[in-house]
Design an enzyme around this catalytic site. Structure first.
Site, PDB file in Angstrom:
ATOM      1  CG  ASP A 145       5.874  -3.624   3.987  1.00  0.00           C
ATOM      2  OD1 ASP A 145       4.923  -3.875   3.704  1.00  0.00           O
ATOM      3  OD2 ASP A 145       6.202  -4.085   5.190  1.00  0.00           O
ATOM      4  CG  HIS A 146       3.410   0.029   4.469  1.00  0.00           C
ATOM      5  ND1 HIS A 146       3.539  -1.317   5.278  1.00  0.00           N
ATOM      6  CD2 HIS A 146       3.691   1.011   5.584  1.00  0.00           C
ATOM      7  CE1 HIS A 146       4.010  -0.656   6.646  1.00  0.00           C
ATOM      8  NE2 HIS A 146       4.048   0.444   6.691  1.00  0.00           N
ATOM      9  N   GLY A 147       4.506   2.166   1.489  1.00  0.00           N
ATOM     10  CA  GLY A 147       5.131   3.460   1.632  1.00  0.00           C
ATOM     11  C   GLY A 147       6.715   3.388   0.973  1.00  0.00           C
ATOM     12  CB  THR A 188      -0.919  -0.010   1.247  1.00  0.00           C
ATOM     13  OG1 THR A 188      -1.598  -1.169   1.414  1.00  0.00           O
ATOM     14  CG2 THR A 188      -1.807   1.265   1.110  1.00  0.00           C
TER      15      THR A 188
END
Length: 212
Positions: free
Chosen positions: A139-141, A122
């Site tokens: 991974d996210h960000g 995400t």
């Protein structure tokens, strides 16, 4: 996708790229490669037609065919992308394996190779013309620049920044919040717990610069 694809390059990621397009019911018209000894050969019944800079084949790009650049070498990859941008006014398409997971809240550019079991989380931001080998996790960000390569099974944790042209070997772990500088290289199996400078090569657990 209605148009068939011409794959630039016939080695390295070219064969898995063909599998990706086949699994997505995209027709591959043929391969173009600079190695003349390969001309006339086939990869899974798809012919290696000729040279990537041959105008006879290039004129098909953008009209009758899309292009995908399947070249591991970053300098030649950049050269081919620039040629397609300037001579054909097109961007290469993405090759995304059906078993990969890409968050609907992520942003992805053009011409990326995303192999089986890759996860893009995400809010992640992926540039263009990157290579993500099997099982890589972004991974996210996380933010990944253009022309980055991430090896199989590597874990790029949340809010990591990887700048343009960086190479991340297989099985690397990069902890959250780290920045990997432009054209830096991280050796296979390394654990990165501090920032890596531009053009620096690091290796080990914890990763440290390799003295030249």
């Amino acid at each position: 996708m209605e148009k068939p694809v011409i794959i630039f390059g016939a080695k390295g990621i070219a064969h898995p790229a063909l599998e990706i397009f086949n699994s997505n019911s995209v027709v591959v018209y043929g391969f173009l490669d600079e190695e003349e000894a390969l001309y006339g050969q086939e990869i899974n019944v798809v012919p290696i037609l000729g040279h990537p800079e041959d105008d006879g084949f290039l004129k098909l790009i953008g009209k009758k065919c899309e292009a995908f650049v399947a070249v591991d070498d970053n300098k030649y990859r950049q050269f081919l992308v620039k040629m397609l941008n300037e001579r054909r006014k097109v961007q290469p398409i993405n090759a995304i394996h059906q078993s990969s997971y890409i968050s609907t809240d992520s942003v992805i550019g053009h011409g990326n190779f995303i192999n089986a079991k890759v996860l893009i989380g995400t809010g992640a931001s992926i540039g263009s013309h990157c290579i993500f080998h099997t099982g890589a996790i972004i991974d996210h960000g996380a933010k990944v620049g253009d022309f980055v390569q991430v090896g199989a099974g590597s874990i790029v944790n949340s809010n990591v920044t990887i700048e343009e042209g960086a190479f991340i070997g297989s099985g690397v772990v990069i902890v959250s919040g780290i920045t990997i500088g432009k054209n830096a290289r991280v050796g296979a199996g390394s654990v990165v717990i501090s920032d890596v400078k531009a053009n620096e090569t690091v290796f080990g657990n914890p990763a440290s610069p390799i003295k030249k």
